[in-house]
Write a protein that holds these residues in place. Sequence first.
Motif, PDB file in Angstrom:
ATOM      1  N   PHE A 130       0.830  -1.198   0.000  1.00 31.12           N
ATOM      2  CA  PHE A 130       0.000   0.000   0.000  1.00 31.12           C
ATOM      3  C   PHE A 130       0.869   1.255   0.000  1.00 31.12           C
ATOM      4  CE2 PHE A 130      -2.312   3.343   2.282  1.00 31.12           C
ATOM      5  CZ  PHE A 130      -3.398   3.503   1.429  1.00 31.12           C
ATOM      6  N   ALA A 131       1.907   1.268   0.832  1.00 27.71           N
ATOM      7  CA  ALA A 131       2.812   2.417   0.895  1.00 27.71           C
ATOM      8  C   ALA A 131       3.540   2.602  -0.438  1.00 27.71           C
ATOM      9  CB  ALA A 131       3.813   2.242   2.030  1.00 27.71           C
ATOM     10  N   LEU A 132       3.963   1.506  -1.057  1.00 24.70           N
ATOM     11  CA  LEU A 132       4.627   1.594  -2.363  1.00 24.70           C
ATOM     12  C   LEU A 132       3.668   2.122  -3.425  1.00 24.70           C
ATOM     13  CD1 LEU A 132       7.140   1.050  -4.083  1.00 24.70           C
ATOM     14  CD2 LEU A 132       6.237  -1.267  -4.472  1.00 24.70           C
ATOM     15  N   GLY A 133       2.427   1.642  -3.416  1.00 24.88           N
ATOM     16  CA  GLY A 133       1.432   2.136  -4.374  1.00 24.88           C
ATOM     17  C   GLY A 133       1.128   3.604  -4.154  1.00 24.88           C
ATOM     18  N   LEU A 134       0.998   4.018  -2.899  1.00 24.60           N
ATOM     19  CA  LEU A 134       0.752   5.426  -2.581  1.00 24.60           C
ATOM     20  C   LEU A 134       1.917   6.301  -3.018  1.00 24.60           C
ATOM     21  CD1 LEU A 134      -1.282   7.330  -1.214  1.00 24.60           C
ATOM     22  CD2 LEU A 134      -0.026   6.972   0.920  1.00 24.60           C
ATOM     23  N   LEU A 135       3.131   5.840  -2.804  1.00 31.63           N
ATOM     24  CA  LEU A 135       4.318   6.590  -3.221  1.00 31.63           C
ATOM     25  C   LEU A 135       4.355   6.755  -4.740  1.00 31.63           C
ATOM     26  CD1 LEU A 135       7.019   7.893  -2.392  1.00 31.63           C
ATOM     27  CD2 LEU A 135       8.062   5.645  -2.703  1.00 31.63           C
ATOM     28  N   CYS A 136       4.054   5.678  -5.464  1.00 25.04           N
ATOM     29  CA  CYS A 136       4.031   5.763  -6.932  1.00 25.04           C
ATOM     30  C   CYS A 136       2.938   6.719  -7.401  1.00 25.04           C
ATOM     31  CB  CYS A 136       3.827   4.383  -7.538  1.00 25.04           C
ATOM     32  SG  CYS A 136       5.248   3.300  -7.342  1.00 25.04           S
ATOM     33  N   PHE A 137       1.767   6.650  -6.763  1.00 24.79           N
ATOM     34  CA  PHE A 137       0.666   7.539  -7.121  1.00 24.79           C
ATOM     35  C   PHE A 137       1.050   9.006  -6.904  1.00 24.79           C
ATOM     36  CE2 PHE A 137      -3.099   9.939  -5.767  1.00 24.79           C
ATOM     37  CZ  PHE A 137      -3.855   9.857  -6.927  1.00 24.79           C
ATOM     38  N   VAL A 138       1.660   9.322  -5.785  1.00 22.44           N
ATOM     39  CA  VAL A 138       2.057  10.700  -5.481  1.00 22.44           C
ATOM     40  C   VAL A 138       3.106  11.191  -6.473  1.00 22.44           C
ATOM     41  CG1 VAL A 138       3.248  12.138  -3.770  1.00 22.44           C
ATOM     42  CG2 VAL A 138       1.401  10.614  -3.055  1.00 22.44           C
ATOM     43  N   VAL A 139       4.063  10.356  -6.815  1.00 19.09           N
ATOM     44  CA  VAL A 139       5.101  10.753  -7.781  1.00 19.09           C
ATOM     45  C   VAL A 139       4.481  11.037  -9.143  1.00 19.09           C
ATOM     46  CG1 VAL A 139       7.112   9.902  -9.064  1.00 19.09           C
ATOM     47  CG2 VAL A 139       7.009   9.627  -6.583  1.00 19.09           C
ATOM     48  N   VAL A 140       3.564  10.185  -9.591  1.00 16.78           N
ATOM     49  CA  VAL A 140       2.906  10.383 -10.885  1.00 16.78           C
ATOM     50  C   VAL A 140       2.065  11.661 -10.878  1.00 16.78           C
ATOM     51  CG1 VAL A 140       1.132   9.441 -12.425  1.00 16.78           C
ATOM     52  CG2 VAL A 140       2.955   7.978 -11.580  1.00 16.78           C
ATOM     53  N   VAL A 141       1.333  11.914  -9.798  1.00 14.75           N
ATOM     54  CA  VAL A 141       0.497  13.123  -9.712  1.00 14.75           C
ATOM     55  C   VAL A 141       1.361  14.381  -9.709  1.00 14.75           C
ATOM     56  CG1 VAL A 141      -1.043  14.411  -8.169  1.00 14.75           C
ATOM     57  CG2 VAL A 141      -1.478  12.011  -8.651  1.00 14.75           C
ATOM     58  N   ILE A 142       2.449  14.378  -8.980  1.00 17.55           N
ATOM     59  CA  ILE A 142       3.350  15.539  -8.955  1.00 17.55           C
ATOM     60  C   ILE A 142       3.978  15.748 -10.327  1.00 17.55           C
ATOM     61  CG2 ILE A 142       5.540  16.394  -8.026  1.00 17.55           C
ATOM     62  CD1 ILE A 142       4.679  15.279  -5.319  1.00 17.55           C
ATOM     63  N   PHE A 143       4.409  14.668 -10.976  1.00 22.96           N
ATOM     64  CA  PHE A 143       5.006  14.771 -12.308  1.00 22.96           C
ATOM     65  C   PHE A 143       4.003  15.351 -13.304  1.00 22.96           C
ATOM     66  CE2 PHE A 143       5.994  12.869 -16.477  1.00 22.96           C
ATOM     67  CZ  PHE A 143       7.290  13.338 -16.637  1.00 22.96           C
ATOM     68  N   TYR A 144       2.776  14.830 -13.295  1.00 24.42           N
ATOM     69  CA  TYR A 144       1.743  15.329 -14.203  1.00 24.42           C
ATOM     70  C   TYR A 144       1.377  16.778 -13.856  1.00 24.42           C
ATOM     71  CZ  TYR A 144      -2.625  16.031 -16.614  1.00 24.42           C
ATOM     72  OH  TYR A 144      -3.606  16.555 -17.406  1.00 24.42           O
ATOM     73  N   GLY A 145       1.320  17.099 -12.575  1.00 22.63           N
ATOM     74  CA  GLY A 145       1.003  18.464 -12.154  1.00 22.63           C
ATOM     75  C   GLY A 145       2.012  19.478 -12.650  1.00 22.63           C
ATOM     76  N   ILE A 146       3.275  19.131 -12.591  1.00 24.03           N
ATOM     77  CA  ILE A 146       4.322  20.039 -13.078  1.00 24.03           C
ATOM     78  C   ILE A 146       4.176  20.249 -14.577  1.00 24.03           C
ATOM     79  CG2 ILE A 146       6.809  20.230 -13.461  1.00 24.03           C
ATOM     80  CD1 ILE A 146       7.190  18.977 -10.684  1.00 24.03           C
ATOM     81  N   ILE A 147       3.904  19.192 -15.306  1.00 26.71           N
ATOM     82  CA  ILE A 147       3.736  19.327 -16.757  1.00 26.71           C
ATOM     83  C   ILE A 147       2.468  20.112 -17.081  1.00 26.71           C
ATOM     84  CG2 ILE A 147       3.273  18.019 -18.866  1.00 26.71           C
ATOM     85  CD1 ILE A 147       5.244  15.942 -17.869  1.00 26.71           C
TER      86      ILE A 147
END
Length: 113
Positions: free
Chosen positions: A9-26
């Motif tokens: 769950f923690a790994l999935g949450l970490l991946c989700f946060v990284v993807v959202v931040i990456f998409y947000g910056i773009i």
Amino acid sequence: MSDPFLNYFALGLLCFVVVVIFYGIIAIHDIPYLIAKSRDHPHEDAIHAAGWVSLFTLHAIWPFLWIWAMTYRPERGWGFARDEHPQPADAKAELADLRRRLADLEAKLAGGE
């Protein structure tokens, strides 16, 4: 005795946060282009390209792109005063007045002053 579900769950949450931040910056870099596109800006392609360049400069030029995109509006152009030249109705009235004055001067000259 750690629970493997919490690890995943923690790994999935970490991946989700990284993807959202990456998409947000773009997505943030594209805001000036969307503004320019909605205003039919004559330099919208340049603003779009500069927005991509701003990704590599850590958005250092992004505020300037936003200002550049906001300064143009189709109904008023760049916002500078355009009242330097008389309006057509005023120009016609001024031309009629000048013709009348010229006719008066020619009449005085023809009359022998």
